[in-house]
Design an enzyme around this catalytic site. Structure first.
Site, mmCIF file in Angstrom:
data_model
loop_
_atom_site.group_PDB
_atom_site.id
_atom_site.type_symbol
_atom_site.label_atom_id
_atom_site.label_comp_id
_atom_site.label_asym_id
_atom_site.label_seq_id
_atom_site.Cartn_x
_atom_site.Cartn_y
_atom_site.Cartn_z
ATOM 1 N N HIS A 3 0.842 -1.201 0.000
ATOM 2 C CA HIS A 3 0.000 0.000 0.000
ATOM 3 C C HIS A 3 0.878 1.252 0.000
ATOM 4 C CE1 HIS A 3 -2.695 2.878 2.378
ATOM 5 N NE2 HIS A 3 -3.322 2.671 1.234
ATOM 6 N N GLU A 29 0.421 -0.619 -4.761
ATOM 7 C CA GLU A 29 -0.727 0.277 -4.908
ATOM 8 C C GLU A 29 -0.185 1.695 -4.822
ATOM 9 O OE1 GLU A 29 -4.148 2.703 -3.082
ATOM 10 O OE2 GLU A 29 -2.083 2.434 -2.405
ATOM 11 N N HIS A 42 -0.805 10.903 -2.333
ATOM 12 C CA HIS A 42 -2.103 10.490 -1.793
ATOM 13 C C HIS A 42 -3.065 11.650 -1.587
ATOM 14 C CE1 HIS A 42 -4.958 9.612 1.478
ATOM 15 N NE2 HIS A 42 -5.012 8.406 0.938
#
Ligand code: G3P
Ligand code: CA
Length: 576
Positions: free
Chosen positions: A340, A368, A383
């Site tokens: 992640h 990811e 992000h």
């Protein structure tokens, strides 16, 4: 002054501290958790002078202890403490077997220690008032008691995934058994139990009918089914209704045949209600200075030893029935593991270092990453919609040109300086890992907060240009965006991101997506199969530099709810 220790640092222990501080003659001196970090944090947050990791060390530091650890640990802790002459207030359920409960009271008696089961309702003034009304004869002879306690729990809670001791009856059953044993006694016959099992094998909902010679009781407990949390005591002249939440007794109603004749009463209930049991506990400990153990324990307001033993027996019978349910098999080898934002515990998230570290892990499924657009329409990997949290800059990504944003710095591992990479740069880094090892890239389009026009086409073009189309899958919280990706590129693999798996299913159906990307907190506890990849995320794992406790491999267990792949900050832990 009684020196009070606390074992366990979870939700209930947090509520306990301020309540204990309302009571005279006790002082919290020490907190214990085998996870010493948690004990340390709890001591700091609650202004407790000492914290320890080994329960043995509590001996000599506390005269009395409140046990607020997971249910299955109560018996061993209580036994150790009582054997060393320490008074015990133990959270409910005290034990899961009649024999263990009897043994604990026997030790308490021999050592002249107070042992009390912490069912807070039992000690509250409102509950005492209910019992007085019920026994006063104003509703006649009592033939029926119905008690319900439900609270919906998230799929990532121990109450649901602990296959042996979790479930609604072990969690809430003690509350509901309390008015029953108080009003109908301990001479019950074999009852009838109906449970709706979670996929983990524990009960999402239980209805338990307990028969007596001339009365009946009904219990309803649920953590996956919601019902009205009321208590009804039915008699030959009328009934007592304690509205939800009856266990925090504040209001009591008495009804009669004439529906216009209803009596309403308000009960005193201060704070979180724990102060009443703590008050009784202290009073009993002090009582031992002038009376013997039998005298002190026989005058118990709240739960008596024989009632605790009876409740332990009900738990034991329930668990014996439940073990017949089939426990699902976890094939952990089948789980696919994704990094992640890369290896984002070991390196700053969404940086080339984090991605390289993840890609180099043997057996990893892929990485990811999150993409946003700059002012000049470049696809960058970050992000948040703003640069503040992860870089030395401030402001929105959309207000920076690529040139400007790549000048911002990110504090990396061992003093290394990182920067925000472009999607192209990440694809270039990943190319050999994709082509040689079959690793994949999950591009999450961060377009649900800022709706970046044309983002889908830009991302598809960059992927196409890289030649990695077969190794990429797309996801987004904005489900229509996944519909658009499919329209623009029918061969593209898409996943629907949402907190709840139900929302993922809805989105997947509408936009013909290939996979579900739910959070581990909102899985369906009744379902274990989906026939499409279920890539779960949200394991509350630390990111680089964050002071958050890493709970060991806590995401694998969600395999029972149909999770096939996990997107974790710590892929190295799962692949080890
Ligand atoms: O793609 C899973 C997960 O990354 C979604 O949440 O906030 O970490 O992007 P977030
Ligand atoms: Ca993400």
């Amino acid at each position: 002054m009684i020196r009070l220790g606390i074992i366990g640092t979870g939700r209930i222990a947090k509520r306990f501290v301020p309540e204990a501080r309302t009571i005279d003659n006790i002082e919290i001196t020490v907190v214990c958790n085998p996870h010493i970090e948690s004990a340390h944090r709890f001591a700091e947050e609650n202004n407790i002078s000492e914290y320890i990791g080994d329960i043995q060390n509590i001996i000599g530091k506390a005269d009395a202890v409140y046990i607020a650890t997971p249910h299955e640990t109560h018996y061993a802790y209580a036994k150790l403490l009582l054997s060393n002459g320490i008074h015990v207030l133990c959270e409910k359920p005290m034990t899961f077997s009649e024999r263990e409960a009897r043994e604990l009271f026997q030790i308490a008696k021999e050592k002249e220690c107070i042992l009390m089961e912490g069912i807070k309702t039992a000690y509250c003034p409102g509950f005492q008032q209910i019992l007085e009304f019920a026994k006063s004869g104003r509703i006649g002879e009592i033939h029926d008691v119905e008690a319900c306690f439900t609270r919906l729990y998230s799929s990532n809670t121990r109450e649901i995934w602990n296959q042996r001791y979790g479930g609604s009856f072990t969690e809430f059953g003690t509350y509901t058994l309390l008015p029953i044993v108080k009003l109908l006694g301990k001479n019950n016959r074999q009852g009838f139990v109906w449970s709706l099992p979670c996929i983990t094998g524990v009960d999402a909902y239980t209805k338990n009918i307990i028969e007596y010679e001339d009365a009946v009781a009904t219990i309803k407990t649920g953590l996956g089914v919601k019902s009205e949390g009321q208590l009804i005591i039915a008699g030959t002249k009328g009934y007592i209704l304690v509205p939800s939440p009856w266990w925090l007794t504040r209001k009591i109603e008495i009804h009669y045949e004439d529906s216009n004749n209803v009596e309403y009463y308000d009960a005193v209930f201060e704070g979180q209600g724990l102060r009443y049991e703590i008050g009784v506990f202290v009073e009993k400990i002090l009582g031992l200075r002038i009376m013997n153990w039998n005298e002190v324990m026989n005058q118990m307001i709240g739960v008596t030893p024989s009632e605790s033993i009876w409740m332990a027996k009900q738990m034991e019978d329930f668990l014996a029935h439940r073990t017949e349910w089939k426990q699902p098999y976890l094939d952990k080898k089948k789980m696919k593991i994704w990094g992640h934002r890369g290896c984002s515990m070991g390196y700053p998230e969404n940086t080339l270092s984090a991605f390289r570290a993840a890609a180099e892990l043997e057996g990893i499924a892929g990485i990811e990453l999150d993409v946003q657009l700059t002012k000049d329409g470049e696809v960058v990997v970050i992000h948040d919609e703003r640069v503040d949290r992860t870089t030395n800059g401030t402001g929105a990504v959309i207000d920076y040109t690529l040139n400007e944003i790549q000048k911002l710095t990110i504090q990396g591992k061992d003093g290394q300086i990182e920067y925000i990479p472009t999607l192209r740069e990440v694809l270039e880094l990943m190319k050999p890992f994709c082509l040689e090892r079959g690793e994949k890239i999950n591009i999450e389009l961060k377009n649900s907060v800022v709706r970046y026009e044309g983002m889908e086409q830009k991302v598809l073009d960059i992927v196409d240009e890289s030649g990695l189309g077969d190794y990429v899958l797309y996801s987004s919280f904005l489900h229509e965006s996944m519909g658009l990706i499919k329209e623009l590129c029918p061969a593209a693999q898409t996943g629907i991101l949402a907190v709840s798996i139900h929302d993922c299913l809805k989105g997947a159906e509408k936009y013909h997506a290939d996979a579900l990307h739910p959070c581990v907190k909102a899985l369906d506890i009744l379902k274990g199969e989906y026939h499409v990849p279920v890539r779960a995320w949200g394991g509350d794992e630390p990111l680089f530099g964050q002071n958050v406790e890493l709970k060991e491999k806590n995401m694998e267990r969600y395999q029972v709810f149909g999770v096939t792949e996990i997107i974790t900050n710590v892929p190295e832990l799962y692949l080890n």
